[in-house]
Design an enzyme around this catalytic site. Structure first.
Site, PDB file in Angstrom:
ATOM      1  N   HIS A   2      -0.972   0.859  -9.370  1.00 35.39           N
ATOM      2  CA  HIS A   2      -2.010  -0.340  -9.218  1.00 35.39           C
ATOM      3  C   HIS A   2      -2.832  -0.996  -9.224  1.00 35.39           C
ATOM      4  CE1 HIS A   2      -4.216  -0.316  -4.382  1.00 35.39           C
ATOM      5  NE2 HIS A   2      -3.763  -1.533  -5.010  1.00 35.39           N
ATOM      6  N   GLU A  60      -1.513   8.050  -3.622  1.00 28.72           N
ATOM      7  CA  GLU A  60      -2.471   7.791  -4.919  1.00 28.72           C
ATOM      8  C   GLU A  60      -3.530   8.375  -6.094  1.00 28.72           C
ATOM      9  OE1 GLU A  60      -3.906   3.234  -5.591  1.00 28.72           O
ATOM     10  OE2 GLU A  60      -1.553   3.709  -4.670  1.00 28.72           O
ATOM     11  N   ARG A  89       0.713  -1.520   0.122  1.00 36.71           N
ATOM     12  CA  ARG A  89       0.555   0.096  -0.108  1.00 36.71           C
ATOM     13  C   ARG A  89       0.733   1.788  -0.053  1.00 36.71           C
ATOM     14  NH1 ARG A  89      -3.999  -2.347  -0.841  1.00 36.71           N
ATOM     15  NH2 ARG A  89      -6.245  -2.419  -0.480  1.00 36.71           N
TER      16      ARG A  89
END
Length: 330
Positions: free
Chosen positions: A290, A272, A243
């Site tokens: 991601h 992000e 993460r």
């Protein structure tokens, strides 16, 4: 059944049309197929009129979001991670929280290893080198030279299902596997992964390749910062598929620019979809948006499990992936 008699639910992000159609058979669905990110005020308003919601990591479910959600019974995250959930606040409000574990384990482990290979062997950098017309001849020393994976040491921080999947893949490359985790694996699991437990400091000093697969928590914020990077070999790589916030992106950008480590591969970022501006300027970092779980089969399985969780909660059954299990009364 009259549409008005159907329970109202929110689908906060775009999902596959087939899944949406299936939900519409049983629920009055407020869908967001345009995939716009709700503001916190908009999300609070949307949750105020529904009994259930499907969300993703972009939706922060906390006391503010739940302030007016008097009828809300369940929020189903389409993700294995749930750092977007304030679980204590959800539990206090009587809202069941669910996630989607297991269905993305192998796909994410595949991608983690792919990102590691791309990072160590400078694959994206080499592609840009070719596209920009720099390849005028084969050269022993002047083509981009990478780092080997085979017979090197991989250090995995976070040895849950995905971390163990990466370890097993590493064995196929003849890699020495070391790991650090909040709690040590059982002897049987260590044997299955061919992995040795070490301290975080020893892992950082020893590993040729460091892979991060730990969940985001307040305690894990900036698990890797300037101090930790300074312990790594200058020939080492760092891969983050965990993460954003696990790594101090500013410190990492500084270290990469100064060649304090060889390269990094990142699928997740602080803030992000924003990416630290200095990382965008560097050639020795592989950047991905991601996408560790991004295969159609896996994303469909994630949506299906989230839908199953929501359906179960709204029919009085225990959801398969209930996080705050204390709320379920059989």
């Amino acid at each position: 059944m009259n549409t008005q008699s159907k329970p109202k639910i929110l689908v906060a992000r775009a999902i596959f049309p087939e899944a949406l159609a299936k939900l519409e058979e049983s629920f009055e669905v407020r869908s967001n197929q345009e995939d716009r990110i709700f503001s916190s005020a908009e999300l609070q308003k949307e949750l105020a009129s529904v009994v259930g919601a499907l969300v993703a990591g972009s939706e922060r479910i906390d006391a503010n979001a739940l302030a007016n959600a008097k009828d809300l019974k369940v929020v189903a995250n389409i993700s294995v991670g749930y750092n977007n959930f304030d679980v204590p606040a959800m539990t206090a409000a009587g809202v069941m929280a669910t996630n989607t574990p297991d269905v993305l384990t192998d796909t994410t482990a595949d991608f983690g290893f792919a990102l590691l290979m791309a990072t160590a062997r400078r694959i994206t950098e080499s592609e840009h080198w070719v596209r920009n017309g720099h390849w005028d001849k084969w050269s022993i020393v002047h083509n981009p030279l990478g780092m080997d994976l085979h017979h090197t040491t991989i250090g995995i921080i976070g040895m849950g299902r995905i971390g163990q999947g990466i370890a097993k893949r590493a064995l196929g490359f003849g890699m020495n596997v070391i790991y650090h985790n909040r709690s040590r694996l059982s002897e049987a699991d260590e044997k299955a992964c061919g992995a040795k437990y070490v301290s975080k400091e020893e892992l950082l000093k020893t590993a040729d390749h460091v892979v991060l697969v730990l969940p985001y928590t307040a305690e894990n914020h900036h698990t890797i910062g300037a101090k930790e990077i300074a312990l790594m070999k200058p020939t080492a790589t760092l891969v983050n598929i965990a993460r954003g916030g696990i790594v101090d992106d500013a410190a990492l950008a500084h270290a990469l620019k100064a060649n304090k480590i060889f390269a990094a591969g990142l699928d997740v970022f602080e803030g992000e979809p924003g990416v630290h501006s200095e990382l965008l300027k560097l050639s020795n970092v592989v950047l991905a948006p991601h996408i560790a779980s991004a295969t159609e089969k896996t994303r469909r399985a994630m949506v299906d499990l989230a839908v199953e969780n929501l359906r179960a909660a709204l029919s009085g059954k225990k959801p398969p992936s209930l996080i705050n299990s204390e709320l379920f009364k059989a």
